[in-house]
Scaffold this active site. Sequence first.
Site, PDB file in Angstrom:
ATOM      1  N   GLY A  19       0.797  -1.227   0.000  1.00 39.98           N
ATOM      2  CA  GLY A  19       0.000   0.000   0.000  1.00 39.98           C
ATOM      3  C   GLY A  19       0.826   1.271   0.000  1.00 39.98           C
ATOM      4  CB  VAL A  20       4.430   1.971   0.553  1.00 39.69           C
ATOM      5  CG1 VAL A  20       5.235   1.268  -0.530  1.00 39.69           C
ATOM      6  CG2 VAL A  20       5.164   3.205   1.038  1.00 39.69           C
ATOM      7  N   GLY A  21       2.727   2.415  -2.363  1.00 36.03           N
ATOM      8  CA  GLY A  21       2.715   3.112  -3.658  1.00 36.03           C
ATOM      9  C   GLY A  21       3.709   2.584  -4.682  1.00 36.03           C
ATOM     10  N   GLY A  23       3.448   0.073  -6.915  1.00 39.21           N
ATOM     11  CA  GLY A  23       2.823  -0.132  -8.223  1.00 39.21           C
ATOM     12  C   GLY A  23       2.539   1.193  -8.919  1.00 39.21           C
ATOM     13  NE  ARG A  50      -6.548 -18.062 -11.762  1.00 33.94           N
ATOM     14  CZ  ARG A  50      -5.800 -17.225 -11.044  1.00 33.94           C
ATOM     15  NH1 ARG A  50      -5.387 -16.091 -11.576  1.00 33.94           N
ATOM     16  NH2 ARG A  50      -5.478 -17.503  -9.801  1.00 33.94           N
ATOM     17  NE  ARG A 143      -4.249  -1.729  -2.963  1.00 34.64           N
ATOM     18  CZ  ARG A 143      -3.135  -2.418  -2.811  1.00 34.64           C
ATOM     19  NH1 ARG A 143      -2.054  -2.051  -3.452  1.00 34.64           N
ATOM     20  NH2 ARG A 143      -3.077  -3.467  -2.025  1.00 34.64           N
ATOM     21  NE  ARG A 154      -2.595  -7.339   1.322  1.00 40.09           N
ATOM     22  CZ  ARG A 154      -2.123  -7.503   0.096  1.00 40.09           C
ATOM     23  NH1 ARG A 154      -1.299  -6.622  -0.419  1.00 40.09           N
ATOM     24  NH2 ARG A 154      -2.474  -8.533  -0.647  1.00 40.09           N
TER      25      ARG A 154
HETATM   26  N1  ATP Z   1       2.116   9.481  -2.062  1.00 44.79           N
HETATM   27  C1  ATP Z   1       0.867   9.010  -2.012  1.00 44.79           C
HETATM   28  N2  ATP Z   1      -0.079   9.678  -1.324  1.00 44.79           N
HETATM   29  C2  ATP Z   1      -1.336   9.198  -1.242  1.00 44.79           C
HETATM   30  N3  ATP Z   1      -1.779   8.062  -1.809  1.00 44.79           N
HETATM   31  C3  ATP Z   1      -0.869   7.340  -2.507  1.00 44.79           C
HETATM   32  C4  ATP Z   1       0.491   7.760  -2.649  1.00 44.79           C
HETATM   33  N4  ATP Z   1       1.148   6.838  -3.400  1.00 44.79           N
HETATM   34  C5  ATP Z   1       0.232   5.892  -3.710  1.00 44.79           C
HETATM   35  N5  ATP Z   1      -0.971   6.185  -3.185  1.00 44.79           N
HETATM   36  C6  ATP Z   1      -2.226   5.397  -3.248  1.00 44.79           C
HETATM   37  O1  ATP Z   1      -2.083   4.364  -2.286  1.00 44.79           O
HETATM   38  C7  ATP Z   1      -2.707   3.163  -2.752  1.00 44.79           C
HETATM   39  C8  ATP Z   1      -1.683   2.027  -2.744  1.00 44.79           C
HETATM   40  O2  ATP Z   1      -0.738   2.223  -3.783  1.00 44.79           O
HETATM   41  P1  ATP Z   1      -0.147   0.984  -4.635  1.00 44.79           P
HETATM   42  O3  ATP Z   1      -1.246   0.078  -5.027  1.00 44.79           O
HETATM   43  O4  ATP Z   1       0.720   1.574  -5.689  1.00 44.79           O
HETATM   44  O5  ATP Z   1       0.740   0.298  -3.490  1.00 44.79           O
HETATM   45  P2  ATP Z   1       1.751  -0.959  -3.561  1.00 44.79           P
HETATM   46  O6  ATP Z   1       2.924  -0.566  -2.751  1.00 44.79           O
HETATM   47  O7  ATP Z   1       1.978  -1.330  -4.988  1.00 44.79           O
HETATM   48  O8  ATP Z   1       0.910  -2.068  -2.798  1.00 44.79           O
HETATM   49  P3  ATP Z   1       1.002  -3.705  -2.894  1.00 44.79           P
HETATM   50  O9  ATP Z   1       2.361  -4.080  -2.415  1.00 44.79           O
HETATM   51  O10 ATP Z   1      -0.088  -4.139  -1.961  1.00 44.79           O
HETATM   52  O11 ATP Z   1       0.732  -4.062  -4.324  1.00 44.79           O
HETATM   53  C9  ATP Z   1      -3.253   3.446  -4.137  1.00 44.79           C
HETATM   54  O12 ATP Z   1      -4.640   3.721  -4.019  1.00 44.79           O
HETATM   55  C10 ATP Z   1      -2.465   4.684  -4.582  1.00 44.79           C
HETATM   56  O13 ATP Z   1      -3.210   5.485  -5.476  1.00 44.79           O
END
Ligand code: ATP
Length: 223
Positions: A19-21, A23, A50, A143, A154
């Site tokens: 969820g840190v961002g 992706g 699949r 998300r 998580r």
């Molecule tokens: N700097 C930010 N500020 C606020 N929201 C953010 C920021 N960066 C990403 N997000 C939002 O946070 C959510 C999680 O981002 P993302 O899906 O990219 O995380 P991830 O690290 O890839 O997670 P996972 O490991 O679970 O796949 C998304 O809804 C995204 O739009």
Amino acid sequence: MSTAAAMLPKPVVFCGPSGVGKGTLIEMLMKRFPNNQFGFSVSHTTRKPRDGEIDGQHYNFTTVDGIKKEIDDGKFVEYAEVHGNYYGTSVAAVEAVQNEKRICVLDIDIQGVMKVKQSSLKPIYLFISAPSLDELEKRLRGRGTESEESIKKRLANSKKEMDYGHGAGNFDKIFVNADLKATFEDMALSFKEWYPELDEVAEDDEQKNYMYFSSPMNAQCSM
Ligand SMILES: Nc1ncnc2c1ncn2[C@@H]1O[C@H](COP(=O)(O)OP(=O)(O)OP(=O)(O)O)[C@@H](O)[C@H]1O
């Protein structure tokens, strides 16, 4: 490593709590530096294909015995067993991306990072950190992809991951993803230093179009 291999773009590892961002940032990089300059390797899995999944394209489908032998032979950079199925990234799959002169992106967890460190790959290791655990929770909930149970699981992992991520020498660079746009611009600058051959799309093509159509002169012309 041969000289030819040394000339190929280094893979890049993205690691950080769920969820840190990660992706989101990877997607932004692929837009700023487009036309397949980045690529993902094709993973191996022992789960059944699949409908519509093509061997070698969506996954390299394999058997438990097959993958176990290859893991033992050191042919995997990382792997995990999830609900009885194996998933993993082979050295060959990463090299296939490198051989196309593309930067192979590995979006993996801490266990994966530890395995990559024991492999022959020499990637750039990035840790994407969160401004706080509360903010992480907010993003995961925002998300809207996870069940309550999955969110709890998580978040429980996140603290340990953040500790490892900030541990001395564990990563080449840490980006604290507070403001997304600022983090991305900082990251884009680093990528241009690490990979000077990267071709960048003008930052604000969209912005320029917007300015063109909204300038009074062009607005008049288009009437
Ligand atoms: N700097 C930010 N500020 C606020 N929201 C953010 C920021 N960066 C990403 N997000 C939002 O946070 C959510 C999680 O981002 P993302 O899906 O990219 O995380 P991830 O690290 O890839 O997670 P996972 O490991 O679970 O796949 C998304 O809804 C995204 O739009």
